[in-house]
Design an enzyme around this catalytic site. Structure first.
Site, PDB file in Angstrom:
ATOM      1  N   LYS A 183      -9.579  -2.322   1.733  1.00  0.00           N
ATOM      2  CA  LYS A 183      -9.360  -1.531   2.517  1.00  0.00           C
ATOM      3  C   LYS A 183     -10.278  -0.229   1.993  1.00  0.00           C
ATOM      4  CE  LYS A 183      -6.118  -3.732   4.604  1.00  0.00           C
ATOM      5  NZ  LYS A 183      -6.202  -4.587   5.822  1.00  0.00           N
TER       6      LYS A 183
ATOM      7  N   TYR B 198      -1.590  -3.595  -6.939  1.00  0.00           N
ATOM      8  CA  TYR B 198      -1.142  -4.407  -5.720  1.00  0.00           C
ATOM      9  C   TYR B 198      -2.255  -4.209  -4.775  1.00  0.00           C
ATOM     10  CZ  TYR B 198       0.985  -6.568  -2.242  1.00  0.00           C
ATOM     11  OH  TYR B 198       1.404  -7.484  -1.204  1.00  0.00           O
ATOM     12  N   GLY B 199      -2.742  -5.594  -4.184  1.00  0.00           N
ATOM     13  CA  GLY B 199      -3.617  -5.621  -2.837  1.00  0.00           C
ATOM     14  C   GLY B 199      -4.468  -4.424  -2.559  1.00  0.00           C
TER      15      GLY B 199
ATOM     16  N   SER C  42      -1.387  -4.079  10.052  1.00  0.00           N
ATOM     17  CA  SER C  42      -1.229  -4.762   8.922  1.00  0.00           C
ATOM     18  C   SER C  42       0.095  -5.583   9.312  1.00  0.00           C
ATOM     19  CB  SER C  42      -0.980  -4.228   7.721  1.00  0.00           C
ATOM     20  OG  SER C  42      -2.206  -3.414   7.239  1.00  0.00           O
TER      21      SER C  42
ATOM     22  N   ARG D 166       0.970  -1.209  -0.027  1.00  0.00           N
ATOM     23  CA  ARG D 166      -0.207   0.043   0.071  1.00  0.00           C
ATOM     24  C   ARG D 166       1.015   1.197   0.172  1.00  0.00           C
ATOM     25  NH1 ARG D 166      -1.942   0.460   4.498  1.00  0.00           N
ATOM     26  NH2 ARG D 166      -1.212  -1.290   5.354  1.00  0.00           N
TER      27      ARG D 166
ATOM     28  N   THR E   6      -3.980 -13.021  10.815  1.00  0.00           N
ATOM     29  CA  THR E   6      -4.055 -14.066  10.220  1.00  0.00           C
ATOM     30  C   THR E   6      -3.813 -15.404  10.903  1.00  0.00           C
ATOM     31  OG1 THR E   6      -4.056 -12.935   7.891  1.00  0.00           O
ATOM     32  CG2 THR E   6      -4.251 -15.542   7.929  1.00  0.00           C
ATOM     33  N   ASN E   7      -2.674 -15.187  11.775  1.00  0.00           N
ATOM     34  CA  ASN E   7      -2.257 -16.401  12.544  1.00  0.00           C
ATOM     35  C   ASN E   7      -3.058 -16.427  13.838  1.00  0.00           C
ATOM     36  OD1 ASN E   7      -0.025 -17.573  10.994  1.00  0.00           O
ATOM     37  ND2 ASN E   7       1.136 -15.731  11.770  1.00  0.00           N
TER      38      ASN E   7
ATOM     39  N   CYS F 275       0.905  -7.892  11.530  1.00  0.00           N
ATOM     40  CA  CYS F 275       1.216  -8.131  12.861  1.00  0.00           C
ATOM     41  C   CYS F 275       0.266  -9.131  13.150  1.00  0.00           C
ATOM     42  CB  CYS F 275       0.542  -6.797  13.697  1.00  0.00           C
ATOM     43  SG  CYS F 275       1.729  -5.424  13.440  1.00  0.00           S
TER      44      CYS F 275
ATOM     45  N   ARG G 291       2.664  -3.971  17.766  1.00  0.00           N
ATOM     46  CA  ARG G 291       3.875  -4.389  17.797  1.00  0.00           C
ATOM     47  C   ARG G 291       4.709  -3.509  18.743  1.00  0.00           C
ATOM     48  NH1 ARG G 291       6.713  -7.929  14.192  1.00  0.00           N
ATOM     49  NH2 ARG G 291       4.956  -8.323  12.691  1.00  0.00           N
TER      50      ARG G 291
ATOM     51  N   ARG H  75       2.231 -12.312  -0.684  1.00  0.00           N
ATOM     52  CA  ARG H  75       0.925 -12.617  -0.027  1.00  0.00           C
ATOM     53  C   ARG H  75      -0.002 -13.785  -0.782  1.00  0.00           C
ATOM     54  NH1 ARG H  75      -1.563  -8.910   3.738  1.00  0.00           N
ATOM     55  NH2 ARG H  75       0.158  -7.387   3.913  1.00  0.00           N
TER      56      ARG H  75
ATOM     57  N   HIS I 227     -10.708  -2.513  11.508  1.00  0.00           N
ATOM     58  CA  HIS I 227      -9.471  -3.531  11.014  1.00  0.00           C
ATOM     59  C   HIS I 227      -9.091  -4.699  12.043  1.00  0.00           C
ATOM     60  CE1 HIS I 227      -5.131  -3.264   9.401  1.00  0.00           C
ATOM     61  NE2 HIS I 227      -5.799  -4.201   8.740  1.00  0.00           N
TER      62      HIS I 227
ATOM     63  N   ASP J 204      -9.357  -9.990   8.943  1.00  0.00           N
ATOM     64  CA  ASP J 204      -8.657  -8.534   8.765  1.00  0.00           C
ATOM     65  C   ASP J 204      -9.631  -7.349   8.697  1.00  0.00           C
ATOM     66  OD1 ASP J 204      -6.552  -6.790   7.615  1.00  0.00           O
ATOM     67  OD2 ASP J 204      -7.931  -6.643   5.635  1.00  0.00           O
TER      68      ASP J 204
HETATM   69  O1  SAT Z   1      -2.340  -4.660   0.937  1.00  0.00           O
HETATM   70  S1  SAT Z   1      -3.467  -4.871   1.726  1.00  0.00           S
HETATM   71  O2  SAT Z   1      -3.869  -3.319   2.219  1.00  0.00           O
HETATM   72  O3  SAT Z   1      -4.497  -5.552   1.270  1.00  0.00           O
HETATM   73  C1  SAT Z   1      -2.828  -5.820   3.209  1.00  0.00           C
HETATM   74  C2  SAT Z   1      -2.614  -4.848   4.294  1.00  0.00           C
HETATM   75  O4  SAT Z   1      -1.812  -4.076   4.286  1.00  0.00           O
HETATM   76  O5  SAT Z   1      -3.143  -5.323   5.284  1.00  0.00           O
HETATM   77 MN    MN Z   2      -5.193  -5.580   7.065  1.00  0.00          MN
END
Ligand code: SAT
Ligand code: MN
Length: 587
Positions: free
Chosen positions: A207, A198-199, A249, A70, A254-255, A251, A396, A365, A227, A276
């Site tokens: 987002k 990208y993402g 993001s 991002r 997902t885990n 941190c 963190r 990713r 978030h 997320d």
């Molecule tokens: O690139 S994304 O915004 O989808 C992933 C993230 O930063 O959490």
């Molecule tokens: Mn995120």
């Protein structure tokens, strides 16, 4: 194909006139459509086929080397009144912003196909779900949106019925960072993004819609777009608590959402609802409930292995799109932290030389359907969502923040969230490892002035049934000792902390009152079987009054940046912490 909705048809026509595509494709979300898109991308080189014996239906996408995360400095919230966007956002006047970005869209899709993607954020039959339409010239975006959202015919039907949807216009443009902008017009429920594939810059449902625009809509309509991961914790007795947790993001959301219980906690089960984003509403009984607006995961790959998270590892062995990972000699995806295999090509497709930086990009990713998660909750598709027992905030932090503490009440919890800080990660372009304030992990994602956002949080709490409000906690898995070693093992062991949290929700254990909130008694946090000496636990569960006085000063200065819009209740809460620290000092 087209639509019966006149405004949508008009918008698509207008965009086509501006961007000049060679053809227009309305996405229906079918398997056949997806297969055809993948075939076309394999031909064009947008996708690379991975080893189909080891990784059936898995593909690799390499984004442009300048386009890997991002871009917060190129992300704008364009409100009529600058103050409404707030110091937390870059702002541009909407007229100026449209002019500037439309200039970049002019002719941008010449020779390309323009895809129209109707999508729904949230279960298609949920009153809490909201729809959008993304127009893009990137087939990679289409196949990702198919995994990340409920995309296609069903969404279009809902859009035609409701006649209300977020408009997102995206073009990869020429990928020149100097001609890259991600612009939001919350007053028009509109997003325009150009110059990145990208993402979070390009998958506009994520987002841009589900956080920036939705947070704005949520304030108007009286809910929260956050978030936050969303998970269920089932105890051996069979009781399930649902927890929503906000972390910046990269941190570990997902885990945590897919946590594998440690051997020392038999009988515990974890259910993932989301990794997320959570949309939260107070229901008619005054109970806070949440849905996950997404239907897939766009997760960080490096570090994922059988030991750190076998659920995530298993999930990405098939039907997965990888972005910017490395390759082995036999075309298997490879990343740092994988236990076996050797990379021969790095994330840019260049021969990999050890010592020359990581093979996989640190922000590489996976995109995968949530249904592939072995612990996917059956309630993830429930239109009414799940009741929330606890909200977690976490960052963190090498130092200062203890492993876990509980806020005294909702208003204090809002201060805990507002004062959150975290070290920056590879998820956004910029320097890494710098501590910055990141209120509720929403610094890059709140679509309006943080001061108004904190007021909205406070108001939501005061309007709910106080006895049913979730408890609010702060956690920090990332404390380090003097030698820079992590003091807490993290991953599955985090369940030990979550168990204390559910014990608190059930009123099972007392806690220790401290100036910053309620901390666990050592005997209530089970560390049996962990290789941890008592002094480490002592440090993890203690507060350094001097460091906290500095923290309070820093938070106070941070609030000052938001001027007179900051709710006085938040300042009162902070004063309360300061007073309690002084009193403890004097005692
Ligand atoms: O690139 S994304 O915004 O989808 C992933 C993230 O930063 O959490
Ligand atoms: Mn995120």
């Amino acid at each position: 194909m087209t639509t019966s909705n006149a405004s949508l048809k008009r918008w698509v026509d207008d965009v086509a006139r501006l961007t000049q595509p060679a053809s227009i494709h309305w996405c229906n979300g079918s398997d056949a459509e997806n297969t055809a898109l993948i075939e076309a991308m394999l031909k064009s080189g947008d996708l690379i086929k991975l080893n189909q014996d080891t990784h059936p239906n898995c593909y690799l996408h390499r984004s442009h080397p300048s386009d890997v995360a991002r871009v917060e400095h190129l992300t704008f919230v364009c409100t009529r009144n600058k103050e409404d966007a707030g110091p937390n956002n870059h702002w541009m006047d909407p007229t100026e912003a449209h002019r500037k970005i439309d200039g970049l869209f002019a002719g941008a899709m010449r020779g390309r196909t323009m895809y129209v993607i109707p999508y729904c954020m949230g279960p298609i039959d949920s009153p809490f779900a909201r729809c959008g339409v993304e127009i893009t010239d990137s087939p990679y975006v289409v196949v990702n949106m198919r995994l990340m959202t409920r995309m296609g015919d069903a969404a279009l039907t809902r859009i035609e019925r409701e006649d209300k949807y977020v408009k997102g216009l995206h073009s990869i443009g020429d990928l020149d960072p100097d001609r890259r902008f991600i612009m939001h017009f919350p007053e028009e429920l509109t997003i325009k993004s150009v110059g990145s594939g990208y993402g979070g810059n390009a998958l506009l449902g994520k987002k841009c819609h589900a956080l920036r625009i939705a947070s704005w809509q949520a304030r108007e309509e009286g809910w929260l777009a956050e978030h936050m991961l969303l998970m269920g914790l089932q105890s051996p007795e069979g009781r399930t608590h649902y927890v929503a947790a906000a972390f910046p993001s990269a941190c570990g959301k997902t885990n945590l959402a897919m946590l594998v219980p440690p051997a020392s906690m038999p009988g515990w089960k974890i259910w993932t609802l989301g990794d997320d984003i959570s949309w939260l509403h107070v229901d008619e009984q005054g109970q806070l409930r949440a849905i996950n607006p997404e239907s897939g995961y766009f997760g960080v790959v490096p570090g994922t292995n059988r030991k750190t998270n076998c659920n995530a590892y298993d999930m990405i062995q098939r039907d997965t799109i990888f972005t910017n990972v490395a390759l082995t000699a036999d075309n298997q995806p490879w990343w740092e932290g994988l236990e076996n295999g050797t990379p021969v090509l790095d994330w840019q497709g260049k021969p990999y030389t050890p010592g020359n930086g990581p093979a996989a990009h640190p922000n590489s990713r996976f995109t995968v359907s949530a249904k592939q998660n072995p612990i996917y909750s059956t309630l993830a598709d429930a239109p009414e969502g799940v009741p929330i027992s606890a909200i977690l905030f976490g960052g963190r932090r090498r130092e200062v923040a203890p492993l876990v503490y509980e806020a005294r009440d909702w208003a204090h919890g809002v201060l805990v969230g507002a004062g959150m800080a975290s070290e920056t990660t590879a998820a956004a372009v910029g320097q890494m490892g710098v501590v910055r304030r990141d209120s509720m992990a929403m610094k890059p994602f709140a679509g309006y002035n943080f001061a108004d956002y904190w007021s909205h949080w406070l108001k939501l709490g005061s309007g709910a049934n106080a006895s049913k409000l979730p408890k609010i906690f702060h956690v920090n898995w990332f404390r380090q000792d003097r030698n820079g070693r992590f003091m807490w093992p993290g991953f599955g062991e985090n369940l030990r902390v979550l168990r204390w949290i559910t014990d608190r929700c059930e009123g099972k254990v007392p806690a220790i009152e401290t100036p910053i909130g309620l901390l666990p008694r050592k005997q209530d946090l089970d560390i049996s079987g962990l290789d941890m000496d008592p002094s480490t636990l002592e440090t993890l569960l203690s507060i350094d009054a001097g460091a906290w006085r500095q923290e309070v000063d820093a938070i106070s200065k941070y609030l000052d940046e938001y001027g007179s819009r900051v709710p006085s209740q938040l300042r009162e809460e902070l004063k309360g912490v300061a007073k309690r620290l002084e009193a403890a000092n004097a005692a």
